[in-house]
Design a protein around this motif. Structure first.
Motif, PDB file in Angstrom:
ATOM      1  N   ASP A  19     126.418  32.697   8.444  1.00  0.00           N
ATOM      2  CA  ASP A  19     125.569  32.257   7.326  1.00  0.00           C
ATOM      3  C   ASP A  19     125.683  30.751   7.123  1.00  0.00           C
ATOM      4  OD1 ASP A  19     124.612  34.766   6.835  1.00  0.00           O
ATOM      5  OD2 ASP A  19     125.990  35.197   5.180  1.00  0.00           O
ATOM      6  N   SER A  20     126.908  30.227   7.219  1.00  0.00           N
ATOM      7  CA  SER A  20     127.110  28.797   7.007  1.00  0.00           C
ATOM      8  C   SER A  20     126.369  27.975   8.046  1.00  0.00           C
ATOM      9  CB  SER A  20     128.614  28.475   7.066  1.00  0.00           C
ATOM     10  OG  SER A  20     129.305  29.145   6.032  1.00  0.00           O
ATOM     11  N   ILE A  21     126.397  28.434   9.314  1.00  0.00           N
ATOM     12  CA  ILE A  21     125.695  27.721  10.375  1.00  0.00           C
ATOM     13  C   ILE A  21     124.194  27.758  10.134  1.00  0.00           C
ATOM     14  CG2 ILE A  21     125.128  27.740  12.835  1.00  0.00           C
ATOM     15  CD1 ILE A  21     127.904  26.703  12.244  1.00  0.00           C
ATOM     16  N   ILE A  22     123.673  28.940   9.785  1.00  0.00           N
ATOM     17  CA  ILE A  22     122.239  29.089   9.536  1.00  0.00           C
ATOM     18  C   ILE A  22     121.803  28.205   8.376  1.00  0.00           C
ATOM     19  CG2 ILE A  22     120.458  30.704   8.748  1.00  0.00           C
ATOM     20  CD1 ILE A  22     121.960  32.892  10.306  1.00  0.00           C
ATOM     21  N   GLN A  23     122.624  28.192   7.321  1.00  0.00           N
ATOM     22  CA  GLN A  23     122.292  27.377   6.156  1.00  0.00           C
ATOM     23  C   GLN A  23     122.268  25.896   6.510  1.00  0.00           C
ATOM     24  OE1 GLN A  23     124.770  28.388   2.793  1.00  0.00           O
ATOM     25  NE2 GLN A  23     124.530  30.562   3.197  1.00  0.00           N
ATOM     26  N   ALA A  24     123.211  25.482   7.360  1.00  0.00           N
ATOM     27  CA  ALA A  24     123.250  24.075   7.771  1.00  0.00           C
ATOM     28  C   ALA A  24     122.010  23.713   8.583  1.00  0.00           C
ATOM     29  CB  ALA A  24     124.513  23.809   8.597  1.00  0.00           C
ATOM     30  N   GLN A  25     121.569  24.649   9.442  1.00  0.00           N
ATOM     31  CA  GLN A  25     120.383  24.414  10.264  1.00  0.00           C
ATOM     32  C   GLN A  25     119.107  24.402   9.433  1.00  0.00           C
ATOM     33  OE1 GLN A  25     120.884  27.669  13.010  1.00  0.00           O
ATOM     34  NE2 GLN A  25     121.711  26.343  14.608  1.00  0.00           N
ATOM     35  N   MET A  26     119.111  25.173   8.327  1.00  0.00           N
ATOM     36  CA  MET A  26     117.906  25.324   7.507  1.00  0.00           C
ATOM     37  C   MET A  26     117.893  24.396   6.307  1.00  0.00           C
ATOM     38  SD  MET A  26     117.520  29.462   7.457  1.00  0.00           S
ATOM     39  CE  MET A  26     116.121  29.398   6.371  1.00  0.00           C
ATOM     40  N   LYS A  27     118.704  23.368   6.322  1.00  0.00           N
ATOM     41  CA  LYS A  27     118.786  22.456   5.184  1.00  0.00           C
ATOM     42  C   LYS A  27     117.390  21.967   4.800  1.00  0.00           C
ATOM     43  CE  LYS A  27     121.125  18.352   3.459  1.00  0.00           C
ATOM     44  NZ  LYS A  27     122.023  17.229   3.743  1.00  0.00           N
ATOM     45  N   GLY A  28     117.067  22.099   3.542  1.00  0.00           N
ATOM     46  CA  GLY A  28     115.764  21.677   3.060  1.00  0.00           C
ATOM     47  C   GLY A  28     114.749  22.793   3.017  1.00  0.00           C
ATOM     48  N   SER A  29     115.007  23.903   3.732  1.00  0.00           N
ATOM     49  CA  SER A  29     114.041  25.000   3.732  1.00  0.00           C
ATOM     50  C   SER A  29     114.664  26.312   3.264  1.00  0.00           C
ATOM     51  CB  SER A  29     113.464  25.190   5.143  1.00  0.00           C
ATOM     52  OG  SER A  29     114.491  25.501   6.065  1.00  0.00           O
ATOM     53  N   MET A  30     115.917  26.287   2.829  1.00  0.00           N
ATOM     54  CA  MET A  30     116.582  27.487   2.364  1.00  0.00           C
ATOM     55  C   MET A  30     116.056  27.884   0.988  1.00  0.00           C
ATOM     56  SD  MET A  30     120.639  28.021   2.090  1.00  0.00           S
ATOM     57  CE  MET A  30     121.255  28.956   0.718  1.00  0.00           C
ATOM     58  N   ARG A  31     115.931  29.194   0.764  1.00  0.00           N
ATOM     59  CA  ARG A  31     115.391  29.704  -0.490  1.00  0.00           C
ATOM     60  C   ARG A  31     116.336  30.728  -1.099  1.00  0.00           C
ATOM     61  NH1 ARG A  31     109.709  29.156  -0.834  1.00  0.00           N
ATOM     62  NH2 ARG A  31     109.466  31.119  -1.957  1.00  0.00           N
ATOM     63  N   ILE A  32     116.357  30.769  -2.421  1.00  0.00           N
ATOM     64  CA  ILE A  32     117.021  31.851  -3.152  1.00  0.00           C
ATOM     65  C   ILE A  32     115.944  32.533  -3.979  1.00  0.00           C
ATOM     66  CG2 ILE A  32     118.757  32.474  -4.865  1.00  0.00           C
ATOM     67  CD1 ILE A  32     120.340  30.010  -4.093  1.00  0.00           C
TER      68      ILE A  32
END
Length: 327
Positions: free
Chosen positions: A101-114
């Motif tokens: 999850d941490s890697i995915i979140q780092a890759q998706m910086k700026g496009s992550m949604r909650i």
């Protein structure tokens, strides 16, 4: 001394070889079978065939050279070795997921949604402060706040379309597979505009509300049952002139322009009451008190970003709890 060192080195080498052969799917199948006490149910949950799950379990036992599970007509039970291994397998899988999850979140910086389901009771008095607090943390996340009937929001949460739902605790039948975290308790209130005819009647008689149009919670809303029970306890039958709605914006404007009475969760109109825009009728509605909190999926750990948002909600809710006299 040399013999001890040699033995330790051999054990470390063997452990390393075993670790290299154990795959993610081995752990996933073993943990799910242990959780379900059934190979077939675990296969359904994992969207695999039963033979595929059985094969992974057999491979894992061969790698470890121990029996992890006892299989019988009653189902599947962990052996002593299985109980020991489950503790560490679960921790390993959780750590692996968190790392992924941490890697995915780092890759998706700026496009992550909650994606957050928001019920009316918290939309006005909790969420604004929570969002402000969360944004000040500097996390680069897009918040998607979705409102709607509780049944719809919980169904979306259950299938992963929402990450959490904030609002009143739902009925037990709707909470299967979900987990609720209490924040504070809240009651239902009856509000009218300033200068409403009922405000001049002394003593106040609840039966008089039958003479006016009433905004009533919709049938599927969380507070509907609590309101109906309260009215029955007060000797009231079905209100003859009522409009069913969960729209906060409509309710606030309609009440300002008419002599209607609005039956609603107090949190929806807390600011208007505080500022004198709406007036509460003198009714003791403590029996409608109900828990407000966070609902998440029971089988899913929140990501770091979601946990930070949850913490912001808790901070905002603490001030509401203080106002309600809970702290």
């Amino acid at each position: 001394m040399g013999q001890t060192h040699s033995c330790a080195f051999r054990l470390a080498s063997e452990a390393k070889m075993i670790e290299n052969r154990i795959k993610f799917r081995h752990l996933q199948c073993f943990i799910e079978v242990a959780r379900q006490n059934s190979v077939s149910r675990a296969a359904d949950v994992l969207s695999l065939t039963q033979p595929a799950v059985s094969k992974k379990l057999k491979e894992l036992e061969e790698i470890l050279e121990v029996q992890l599970l006892d299989r019988s007509k009653r189902g599947v039970e962990l052996t002593q070795f299985g109980r020991v291994f489950l503790k560490y397998a679960g921790a390993s899988l959780s750590a692996l997921r968190e790392g992924t999850d941490s890697i995915i979140q780092a890759q998706m910086k700026g496009s992550m949604r909650i994606n957050v389901g928001v019920l009316p009771t918290v939309a006005a008095n909790v969420l604004p402060a929570a969002v402000i607090n969360f944004r000040q943390s500097g996390v680069d996340v897009t918040l998607n706040l979705i409102s709607g009937p509780n049944t719809l929001l919980l169904s979306q949460l259950r299938v992963g379309e929402l990450d959490l739902v904030v609002g009143r605790l739902a009925e037990p039948k709707l909470m299967t597979g979900l987990s609720f975290q209490h924040l504070y308790s809240e009651r239902v209130t009856f509000v009218v505009r300033p200068g409403h005819p009922l405000l001049d009647r002394t003593p106040f008689n609840i039966q008089d509300i039958r003479q006016f149009n009433v905004l009533f919670p919709t049938k599927g809303s969380i507070i509907a049952v609590a309101v109906e029970r309260f009215l029955i306890s007060q000797g009231m039958g079905l209100l003859p002139d009522r409009i069913e709605t969960i729209s906060g914006s409509f309710g606030k404007e309609y009440i300002r322009q008419s002599n209607a009475i609005w039956i609603i969760s107090r949190g929806v109109v807390a600011r208007e009451i505080e500022e004198g825009e709406l007036i509460e009728l003198p009714l003791d509605t403590k029996e409608t008190l109900g828990p407000v909190g966070l609902t998440i999926r029971a089988d899913t750990l929140p990501t770091p970003a979601i946990q930070m948002f949850i913490n912001s909600i808790r901070t905002a809710a603490a001030s509401v709890a203080e106002k309600n006299g809970e702290l």
